[in-house]
Scaffold this active site. Structure first.
Site, PDB file in Angstrom:
ATOM      1  N   GLY A  11      31.945  12.763  35.757  1.00 57.62           N
ATOM      2  CA  GLY A  11      32.022  14.159  35.315  1.00 57.62           C
ATOM      3  C   GLY A  11      32.250  14.243  33.818  1.00 57.62           C
ATOM      4  N   ARG A  72      25.688  10.527  37.688  1.00 56.60           N
ATOM      5  CA  ARG A  72      26.206   9.666  38.757  1.00 56.60           C
ATOM      6  C   ARG A  72      25.002   8.854  39.219  1.00 56.60           C
ATOM      7  NH1 ARG A  72      31.393  11.836  39.270  1.00 56.60           N
ATOM      8  NH2 ARG A  72      31.448  14.073  38.955  1.00 56.60           N
ATOM      9  N   GLY A 102      35.651   8.041  34.484  1.00 57.92           N
ATOM     10  CA  GLY A 102      36.808   8.041  35.373  1.00 57.92           C
ATOM     11  C   GLY A 102      36.888   6.763  36.185  1.00 57.92           C
ATOM     12  N   ASP A 103      37.641   6.803  37.289  1.00 59.30           N
ATOM     13  CA  ASP A 103      37.872   5.550  38.028  1.00 59.30           C
ATOM     14  C   ASP A 103      36.613   4.988  38.676  1.00 59.30           C
ATOM     15  OD1 ASP A 103      37.875   7.533  39.883  1.00 59.30           O
ATOM     16  OD2 ASP A 103      39.806   7.025  40.790  1.00 59.30           O
ATOM     17  N   GLY A 104      35.664   5.851  39.031  1.00 62.97           N
ATOM     18  CA  GLY A 104      34.382   5.358  39.570  1.00 62.97           C
ATOM     19  C   GLY A 104      33.659   4.521  38.529  1.00 62.97           C
ATOM     20  N   THR A 126      38.241  12.372  31.723  1.00 61.69           N
ATOM     21  CA  THR A 126      38.207  13.255  32.892  1.00 61.69           C
ATOM     22  C   THR A 126      39.236  14.360  32.691  1.00 61.69           C
ATOM     23  OG1 THR A 126      38.780  13.443  35.255  1.00 61.69           O
ATOM     24  CG2 THR A 126      39.713  11.580  34.098  1.00 61.69           C
ATOM     25  N   ASP A 128      40.918  15.648  34.951  1.00 63.69           N
ATOM     26  CA  ASP A 128      41.894  15.632  36.051  1.00 63.69           C
ATOM     27  C   ASP A 128      43.220  14.955  35.709  1.00 63.69           C
ATOM     28  OD1 ASP A 128      39.910  16.835  37.528  1.00 63.69           O
ATOM     29  OD2 ASP A 128      39.184  14.956  38.372  1.00 63.69           O
ATOM     30  N   ASP A 130      44.251  12.043  36.238  1.00 64.24           N
ATOM     31  CA  ASP A 130      44.810  11.292  37.368  1.00 64.24           C
ATOM     32  C   ASP A 130      44.731   9.781  37.190  1.00 64.24           C
ATOM     33  OD1 ASP A 130      42.084  11.316  37.451  1.00 64.24           O
ATOM     34  OD2 ASP A 130      41.911  11.664  39.601  1.00 64.24           O
ATOM     35  N   ARG A 163      49.245  43.514  41.599  1.00 63.26           N
ATOM     36  CA  ARG A 163      48.497  42.685  42.544  1.00 63.26           C
ATOM     37  C   ARG A 163      48.992  41.243  42.600  1.00 63.26           C
ATOM     38  NH1 ARG A 163      42.670  45.154  41.340  1.00 63.26           N
ATOM     39  NH2 ARG A 163      42.704  46.625  43.054  1.00 63.26           N
ATOM     40  N   MET A 170      40.771  23.243  39.108  1.00 63.95           N
ATOM     41  CA  MET A 170      40.229  21.914  39.431  1.00 63.95           C
ATOM     42  C   MET A 170      41.319  20.842  39.430  1.00 63.95           C
ATOM     43  SD  MET A 170      36.583  21.660  37.515  1.00 63.95           S
ATOM     44  CE  MET A 170      35.084  22.176  38.351  1.00 63.95           C
ATOM     45  N   ARG A 172      40.599  17.865  41.615  1.00 63.81           N
ATOM     46  CA  ARG A 172      40.278  17.087  42.823  1.00 63.81           C
ATOM     47  C   ARG A 172      41.514  16.852  43.672  1.00 63.81           C
ATOM     48  NH1 ARG A 172      36.026  12.617  41.075  1.00 63.81           N
ATOM     49  NH2 ARG A 172      37.779  12.039  39.802  1.00 63.81           N
ATOM     50  N   GLU A 188      54.140  32.366  39.848  1.00 62.79           N
ATOM     51  CA  GLU A 188      55.214  32.581  40.830  1.00 62.79           C
ATOM     52  C   GLU A 188      55.244  31.438  41.845  1.00 62.79           C
ATOM     53  OE1 GLU A 188      53.709  35.109  39.271  1.00 62.79           O
ATOM     54  OE2 GLU A 188      55.636  35.801  38.495  1.00 62.79           O
ATOM     55  N   SER A 216      53.442  41.765  39.094  1.00 55.62           N
ATOM     56  CA  SER A 216      52.271  41.013  39.551  1.00 55.62           C
ATOM     57  C   SER A 216      52.741  39.626  39.961  1.00 55.62           C
ATOM     58  CB  SER A 216      51.250  40.874  38.423  1.00 55.62           C
ATOM     59  OG  SER A 216      51.817  40.137  37.358  1.00 55.62           O
TER      60      SER A 216
HETATM   61  P1  ATP Z   1      35.006  11.558  37.451  1.00 49.60           P
HETATM   62  O1  ATP Z   1      36.474  11.226  37.546  1.00 49.60           O
HETATM   63  O2  ATP Z   1      34.735  12.577  36.432  1.00 49.60           O
HETATM   64  O3  ATP Z   1      34.333  11.814  38.759  1.00 49.60           O
HETATM   65  P2  ATP Z   1      34.050   8.905  37.679  1.00 49.60           P
HETATM   66  O4  ATP Z   1      33.804   7.840  36.680  1.00 49.60           O
HETATM   67  O5  ATP Z   1      35.129   8.633  38.680  1.00 49.60           O
HETATM   68  O6  ATP Z   1      34.311  10.236  36.868  1.00 49.60           O
HETATM   69  P3  ATP Z   1      32.009   8.581  39.682  1.00 49.60           P
HETATM   70  O7  ATP Z   1      30.826   9.412  40.013  1.00 49.60           O
HETATM   71  O8  ATP Z   1      32.977   8.274  40.753  1.00 49.60           O
HETATM   72  O9  ATP Z   1      32.702   9.272  38.423  1.00 49.60           O
HETATM   73  O10 ATP Z   1      31.480   7.183  39.094  1.00 49.60           O
HETATM   74  C1  ATP Z   1      30.531   7.136  38.036  1.00 49.60           C
HETATM   75  C2  ATP Z   1      29.493   6.100  38.324  1.00 49.60           C
HETATM   76  O11 ATP Z   1      30.110   4.818  38.391  1.00 49.60           O
HETATM   77  C3  ATP Z   1      28.788   6.241  39.665  1.00 49.60           C
HETATM   78  O12 ATP Z   1      27.761   7.199  39.641  1.00 49.60           O
HETATM   79  C4  ATP Z   1      28.239   4.841  39.858  1.00 49.60           C
HETATM   80  O13 ATP Z   1      27.065   4.655  39.127  1.00 49.60           O
HETATM   81  C5  ATP Z   1      29.354   3.990  39.263  1.00 49.60           C
HETATM   82  N1  ATP Z   1      30.210   3.489  40.356  1.00 49.60           N
HETATM   83  C6  ATP Z   1      31.227   4.114  40.960  1.00 49.60           C
HETATM   84  N2  ATP Z   1      31.749   3.375  41.961  1.00 49.60           N
HETATM   85  C7  ATP Z   1      31.026   2.226  41.969  1.00 49.60           C
HETATM   86  C8  ATP Z   1      31.039   1.037  42.779  1.00 49.60           C
HETATM   87  N3  ATP Z   1      31.916   0.868  43.778  1.00 49.60           N
HETATM   88  N4  ATP Z   1      30.125   0.078  42.506  1.00 49.60           N
HETATM   89  C9  ATP Z   1      29.238   0.216  41.502  1.00 49.60           C
HETATM   90  N5  ATP Z   1      29.162   1.300  40.721  1.00 49.60           N
HETATM   91  C10 ATP Z   1      30.042   2.297  40.943  1.00 49.60           C
END
Ligand code: ATP
Length: 323
Positions: A11, A72, A102-104, A126, A128, A130, A163, A170, A172, A188, A216
């Site tokens: 993202g 992605r 991010g972590d992905g 990111t 988030d 996190d 109201r 956001m 996640r 609140e 409110s």
């Molecule tokens: P955000 O936190 O904004 O979602 P992110 O880096 O966590 O960012 P993801 O879509 O989870 O976003 O991961 C980005 C890209 O990293 C994925 O589209 C993919 O290409 C790669 N990726 C994620 N997980 C794996 C995995 N287990 N093996 C190989 N590539 C991965």
């Protein structure tokens, strides 16, 4: 190190451009050629890799989004895709890569590094907040400010009509944006995934607000809350208190855009610079963050395994100040 590639992935987040700029300018400072890889891993596989000039990163520090684009990429999950990415890195003779995401993104980088031993460093990008290994991620502060500005406006209209508003933000499965923005707007109630939400408790809180003649009431709902989204929670509240004029606003992607805040610009600049320095010092396979205002290094394996813990002091503060 003669050539370094940089990409943004996952993202988008405000401040990513500032981070790319810092990587590029630090490369020039060290006589390194910086290469922009378009659309994250997708561009690495497709060979969308181009030499960047200092001018390419002029006038971008203040822009939201990412001019390198983000994506992605399913293909990177496959060995074949990663082999293709490796072949392109070799073709362009890149000696190291800076991945902003991010972590992905870091999970992918970690696997890739183990398979092909290409020096990789990651920057946390990111909204988030996190990620483990950094107090703040690039984009979080800007997203917070966007939420605050929006909710202040909602408060004006909520006040005028006595109201109740439920505002979904956001984050996640994490409550960082909700908790901080909730404190900043004087919500609140703040509903976050890290704590169990009980509708009876929420209703009791709202009723005590009514008794205290509040004009409110604002409830900030994290999108990952266990009781559901803001619409679902509003329904549950209405069932128990049909007299409430409850309205719902889902802020959505407005939170991901906009000009980065001063904090995000400075954070991104520090991290982008530290990324190149780390590669030059043979530090690899790690995420660079800021802990206690100092640059810190966390191995990808650790960064992806853990989540940043919510500051419980802030949880207590939110509870006290909502009375
Ligand atoms: P955000 O936190 O904004 O979602 P992110 O880096 O966590 O960012 P993801 O879509 O989870 O976003 O991961 C980005 C890209 O990293 C994925 O589209 C993919 O290409 C790669 N990726 C994620 N997980 C794996 C995995 N287990 N093996 C190989 N590539 C991965």
């Amino acid at each position: 190190m003669k050539k370094i590639g940089v990409f943004t992935s996952g993202g988008d987040a405000p401040g990513m451009n500032a981070a790319i700029r810092a990587v590029v300018r630090t490369c020039f400072y060290n006589n390194i050629e910086p290469y922009g890889i378009y659309e994250g891993y997708k561009g690495l596989i497709a060979g969308e890799i181009y030499l960047l000039t200092s001018k390419d990163v002029g006038n971008v520090i203040q822009r939201g989004g990412t001019f390198l684009k983000s994506a992605r990429c399913k293909e990177f999950h496959t060995k074949k895709g990663r082999q293709q990415a490796y072949d392109n890195i070799k073709k362009h003779e890149l000696d190291g890569i800076v991945a902003i995401g991010g972590d992905g993104t870091f999970t992918g980088a970690n696997i890739f590094n183990r398979e092909f031993n290409i020096p990789f460093v990651g920057l946390p990008g990111t909204i988030d907040n996190d990620l483990f290994g950094t107090d703040y991620t690039i984009g979080y502060d800007t997203a917070l400010n966007t939420v605050i500005e929006a909710v202040d406006k909602i408060r004006d209209t909520a006040n005028s009509h006595n109201r109740l508003f439920l505002v979904e933000v956001m984050g996640r499965d994490a409550g960082f944006i909700a908790l901080r923005s909730g404190i900043a707007v004087g919500a609140e109630a703040i509903l976050i995934p890290e704590t169990q939400t009980y509708i009876n408790e929420l209703v009791a809180k709202l009723e005590s607000g009514t008794k205290n003649h509040k004009n409110s009431m604002i409830v900030i709902v994290a999108e990952g809350d266990d009781a559901g989204g803001a619409y679902e929670i509003a329904e549950q509240v209405k069932q128990k208190c049909p007299n409430y004029d409850a309205r719902v606003t889902v802020l959505g992607h407005i939170q991901r855009g906009g000009s980065p805040s001063a904090l995000d610009r400075v954070l991104a600049s520090r991290l982008g610079n530290a990324a190149v320095d780390a590669l030059l010092a043979n530090k690899t396979n790690l995420m660079i963050g800021v802990v206690n205002n100092q640059i810190s290094y966390t191995p990808f394996s650790k960064a992806i395994k853990h989540h940043q813990k919510l500051n419980t002091d802030l949880l207590d503060l939110a509870e006290i100040l909502s009375y």
